[in-house]
Design an enzyme around this catalytic site. Sequence first.
Site, PDB file in Angstrom:
ATOM      1  N   THR A 132       0.865  -1.164   0.210  1.00 14.45           N
ATOM      2  CA  THR A 132      -0.093  -0.021   0.191  1.00 14.45           C
ATOM      3  C   THR A 132       1.052   1.139   0.009  1.00 14.45           C
ATOM      4  OG1 THR A 132       0.057   0.140   2.443  1.00 14.45           O
ATOM      5  CG2 THR A 132      -1.536  -1.482   1.370  1.00 14.45           C
ATOM      6  N   HIS A 159       1.274   3.048   2.559  1.00 16.26           N
ATOM      7  CA  HIS A 159       1.835   3.260   3.859  1.00 16.26           C
ATOM      8  C   HIS A 159       3.479   3.733   3.841  1.00 16.26           C
ATOM      9  CE1 HIS A 159       1.328   2.940   8.090  1.00 16.26           C
ATOM     10  NE2 HIS A 159       2.148   2.375   8.360  1.00 16.26           N
TER      11      HIS A 159
END
Length: 170
Positions: free
Chosen positions: A96, A98
Amino acid sequence: MATAHKNLSTYQKEEIPNAKDFKFGVVVSEWNPTITQNLFQGAFDAFIENGALKENIVRWNVPGSFELVYAAKKMRESFDMLDAIVVVGVVIQGETKHFDFVCQGVTQGVMDLNINGDIPVIFCVLTDNHIQQSIDRSGGKHGNKGTEAAIAAIKMAQLKKDAKFYGFEN
Ligand SMILES: Nc1c(NC[C@H](O)[C@H](O)[C@H](O)CO)[nH]c(=O)[nH]c1=O
Ligand SMILES: CC(=O)[C@@H](O)COP(=O)(O)O
């Protein structure tokens, strides 16, 4: 020059200021702990190699790289006699976004600490695509970024000390 063309552990000892009178803080992230421990060890060894005393090196741990900035700020407040602080972390790309936010947060946070504070904060955070890149940069085929960070810390500690004497007295 990319790290691939430079060994992170290589430096000319005679060009590095002696660190015997300096005090250092190191904040270490517990994410990817084998890698961050190797980075810490590289930094610690370089401090000692250049004259620092082990009792003048303080270490704090934090859960992840995102927490490095807060801890460095608290360390700066708690030990105002420190000459430089090194933050150590490893962020590895996942599935992701992140990764981007953690990298952005810690990078901007360290920049802010340097702009707003008087103790230099040195960036020893690997931001890698995969674990092999981290292994290669924490005592592997590209050397150890912890060593590079400690040398930067010593040079910045010396710069901080010298800067005091350049100011005009009125
Ligand atoms: N994924 C990685 C993290 N993630 C954790 C964050 O840094 C942080 O601890 C959490 O979001 C709580 O605030 N941290 C790393 O250092 N490396 C990673 O790869
Ligand atoms: C750097 C990260 O936060 C990352 O490792 C997390 O992985 P993911 O994006 O797969 O949740």
